[in-house]
Design a protein around this motif. Structure first.
Motif, mmCIF file in Angstrom:
data_model
loop_
_atom_site.group_PDB
_atom_site.id
_atom_site.type_symbol
_atom_site.label_atom_id
_atom_site.label_comp_id
_atom_site.label_asym_id
_atom_site.label_seq_id
_atom_site.Cartn_x
_atom_site.Cartn_y
_atom_site.Cartn_z
ATOM 1 N N UNK A 1 -7.252 99.262 102.871
ATOM 2 C CA UNK A 1 -7.499 98.459 101.948
ATOM 3 C C UNK A 1 -6.274 98.084 100.981
ATOM 4 N N UNK A 2 -6.375 97.074 100.388
ATOM 5 C CA UNK A 2 -5.158 96.785 99.274
ATOM 6 C C UNK A 2 -5.275 97.952 98.353
ATOM 7 N N UNK A 3 -6.458 98.595 98.022
ATOM 8 C CA UNK A 3 -6.386 99.698 96.981
ATOM 9 C C UNK A 3 -5.552 101.083 97.503
ATOM 10 N N UNK A 4 -5.850 101.231 98.858
ATOM 11 C CA UNK A 4 -5.136 102.190 99.871
ATOM 12 C C UNK A 4 -3.629 102.178 99.670
ATOM 13 N N UNK A 5 -3.218 101.074 100.235
ATOM 14 C CA UNK A 5 -1.843 100.414 99.951
ATOM 15 C C UNK A 5 -1.146 100.690 98.633
ATOM 16 N N UNK A 6 -1.876 100.171 97.603
ATOM 17 C CA UNK A 6 -1.324 100.253 96.250
ATOM 18 C C UNK A 6 -0.798 101.778 96.087
#
Ligand code: 5AD
Ligand code: FES
Length: 364
Positions: free
Chosen positions: A124-129
């Motif tokens: 998810x975006x959160x994981x990538x961030x």
């Protein structure tokens, strides 16, 4: 210079024109590509090397490639990790795995990490961030390049704000009809290109590119690719030959050639003198000295693999990919020796693009 015998003056003139004004019409591009000869190519490569030496000397930048997932929601007809390939053995690296690749890479002198993967909803975006932040905390002197496909403007913005510096997203082919023959209907050339403009607008160092010799490709398509790249004015351009993969609908299609790929590399160097231009793994796959020849045609970047060896052979976009059994340190050493053998030197540096005006212009 060797004889002009097989070097028609009108084509030589087009190459000279490229060097001066970097403006060719579509017809001129087509004439140059279809009329190329080996003498013309040698002439082109000598100009391309001159241009590359002017800006980057004999330095070769290395990028540590971490192929962190081969799950992909897409079904590109040419790609070995397309979702319909039920024979692909799927894997994901954990955040800890990725960080240990970075650690090993840092110790080997890598100052750019390229996080590449299929379009995998697990990340998810959160994981990538979170991943970007952690890498940047540990290695503030390194650049992070993402290569994780088509995302929304907001997602790209979040990754950028978290510290990502660069983004690779090949446009694959500019021509919409050709694009539709290489991809399922859910993917369009227009959306792909829109993503690239978004990346530039946000302020990334952006990279585009295409495969040489992809099925149904014509010189006209390549001409359109060159015009698009000229207009986009990216910081990086990745090109390599198309190579068939046995478990895809293009299993029986012919691969692209070394010769045309080198010619396109030379043209790209002249059209965008400061561009970061890798001699790709695909080029090294179709010829044992493909990457060295790529550097001699004007390229200035190599991207050895930092992924753990146990997953290397599962990130197979095409058949016979090289370096799937070698440790990062072996690849690093091997490439260093290959570059030294042709008079170039691998350097430990972030290797940012010198073509920064175009980022600032847009980001202002
Ligand atoms: N041959 C060569 N290059 C390929 N790519 C994907 N599949 C193949 C193939 N069969 C390239 C695409 C993609 C990049 C990551 O790899 O251009 O953007
Ligand atoms: Fe990997 Fe040569 S670069 S073994």
């Amino acid at each position: 210079m060797r004889s002009n015998f097989t070097m028609p003056d009108n084509l030589k003139h087009l190459i000279d024109k490229l060097n001066d004004t970097r403006q060719l019409t579509k017809d001129e591009w087509i004439r140059l590509i279809t009329g190329r000869t080996s003498d013309l190519a040698e002439y082109l490569f000598s100009l391309a090397r001159e241009e590359r030496h002017r800006h980057y000397g004999h330095d070769v930048y290395i990028r540590g490639l971490i192929e962190f997932t081969n799950y992909c929601r897409n079904d590109c007809l040419y790609c070995g990790i397309r979702k319909s390939n039920s024979h692909a053995r799927r894997y994901r690296l954990s955040e800890e795995d990725i960080l240990s690749c970075c650690k090993a890479g840092y110790e080997l002198g890598f100052r750019t990490f390229v996080l590449q993967g299929g379009e995998d909803a697990y990340y998810t975006d959160e994981k990538i961030v979170c991943l970007i932040r952690r890498i940047k905390e540990r290695y503030p002197d390194c650049a992070i390049t993402l290569s994780i496909g088509e995302k929304t403007f907001d997602s790209y913005q979040k990754f950028f704000d978290a510290g990502a510096d660069r983004y690779l997203l090949r446009h694959e082919t500019y021509n919409a009809e050709h694009y539709s023959r290489l991809h399922p209907p859910s993917l369009t050339a227009a959306h792909r290109q829109e993503c690239l403009w978004n990346l530039k607008e946000i302020g990334y160092q952006a990279g585009t590119g295409f495969m040489v010799g992809s099925p149904y490709q014509t010189p006209e398509h390549l001409a359109e690719d060159m015009l698009f790249i000229k207009k986009l004015n990216p910081q990086m351009v990745g090109i390599g030959p198309f190579i068939s993969h046995h478990d895809t609908p293009f299993a029986d299609q012919e691969s692209g050639t070394l010769e045309l790929t080198l010619f396109m590399l030379g043209l790209l160097r002249l059209m965008l003198p400061k561009v970061l231009l890798p001699a790709t793994t695909a080029l090294g796959t179709i010829h044992p000295r493909g990457r060295e020849l790529g550097i001699l045609a004007g390229a200035n970047v190599v991207m050895p693999n930092l992924s753990p060896t146990d997953v290397r052979k599962d990130y197979l976009l095409y058949d016979n990919k090289i370096c799937t059994g070698d440790e990062a340190a072996e690849c690093r050493k091997c490439l260093e020796e290959r570059m030294e053998s042709i008079g170039y030197h691998v350097v430990t540096a972030r290797g940012d693009s010198l073509n920064i005006e175009s980022i600032q212009n847009i980001a202002q």
